[in-house]
Scaffold this active site. Sequence first.
Site, mmCIF file in Angstrom:
data_model
loop_
_atom_site.group_PDB
_atom_site.id
_atom_site.type_symbol
_atom_site.label_atom_id
_atom_site.label_comp_id
_atom_site.label_asym_id
_atom_site.label_seq_id
_atom_site.Cartn_x
_atom_site.Cartn_y
_atom_site.Cartn_z
ATOM 1 C CB THR A 57 -0.727 0.011 1.339
ATOM 2 O OG1 THR A 57 -1.776 -0.979 1.071
ATOM 3 C CG2 THR A 57 -1.822 1.310 1.323
ATOM 4 C CE LYS A 84 14.359 6.499 19.157
ATOM 5 N NZ LYS A 84 15.067 7.442 18.702
ATOM 6 N NE ARG A 106 -2.206 -0.036 5.980
ATOM 7 C CZ ARG A 106 -2.389 -1.212 5.331
ATOM 8 N NH1 ARG A 106 -1.737 -2.438 5.679
ATOM 9 N NH2 ARG A 106 -3.188 -1.122 4.423
ATOM 10 C CG HIS A 136 -7.533 -0.673 3.178
ATOM 11 N ND1 HIS A 136 -6.909 0.539 2.437
ATOM 12 C CD2 HIS A 136 -6.460 -1.588 2.823
ATOM 13 C CE1 HIS A 136 -5.881 0.397 2.067
ATOM 14 N NE2 HIS A 136 -5.501 -0.900 1.981
#
Length: 319
Positions: A57, A84, A106, A136
């Site tokens: 994608t 992090k 995404r 999607h």
Amino acid sequence: MGSRHLLSTADLSMDDANLILDTAEELARVAGQGIKKLPTLRGRTVVNLFFEDSTRTRISFETAAKRLSADVINFSAKGSSVSKGESLKDTALTLEAMGADAVVVRHWASGGANRLANAGWIRSSVINAGDGTHEHPTQALLDAFTLRQRLGGVAGRRIAIVGDVLHSRVARSNVHLLATLGAEVALVGPPTLLPLGVEGWPCTSSYELDSVLPKVDAVMMLRVQRERMNQAFFPTEREYSRRYGMHAGRMAMLPEHAVVMHPGPMNRGLEISAEVADSVRSTITEQVANGVSVRMAVLYLLLGGAESAIGSDEEGAAR
């Protein structure tokens, strides 16, 4: 849908969807004439913001943006400040400071794209490239585009979507879009892999695949995710393949004109056999190619400045 975003196929009217598909058809025609790059989005910046791995994608969106002459920045959350502890908001503010015109996102969480679009953190257009098990939309659009090419249209066609519907954002987006375009959709899978409340969706559902196949114009096989196999959704891989896999015998049950689809990546030998995947009835490689044209169309309509049904409010026009 939002005035500047593509978050869900449920937000698209029939006119919206057909505008995207017609635009994709025109862009594919131009590419077929040997014109690989258009100046449409020169000076615009598209950021691919991926919190989940999806090479297919991401490359498709990157190719689409570059063919429209946009600058592309790929931002992977893995190994970045996000891993992090940086929040989605902090990442969004960074993208805003960079002057992103569109963010293709995404996210592992359902609703992640909607949060990014509507929290007020950025002014960019947001395109949902998959959020959790929710939606999607560009995958459904490219599937509809492929159906138009192969079958001549979507309205009045019967489409079966087979497999792990419960965890499939592709299935949800396709049900909404195909119903909007006038198709009849049937979901097929084991009871454990059909969502609760599916009777409220604009489709029918069945646990038996063989009885459905002779009546459909297209069958869309969904990928079985390997991690599901340890969660007792079905007894064994062999049992799943026997009851719901698409093999040569089942392909022979389809009407002569019917096609077999798969959003990829495939588990050959599980939900689809190699013989079917490589047959003339398979649209799998066409879906990949059509994905670029459809994503070009979405970027063009959201960022190109032309009046369109999917992205034309004052703010969008001003940008």
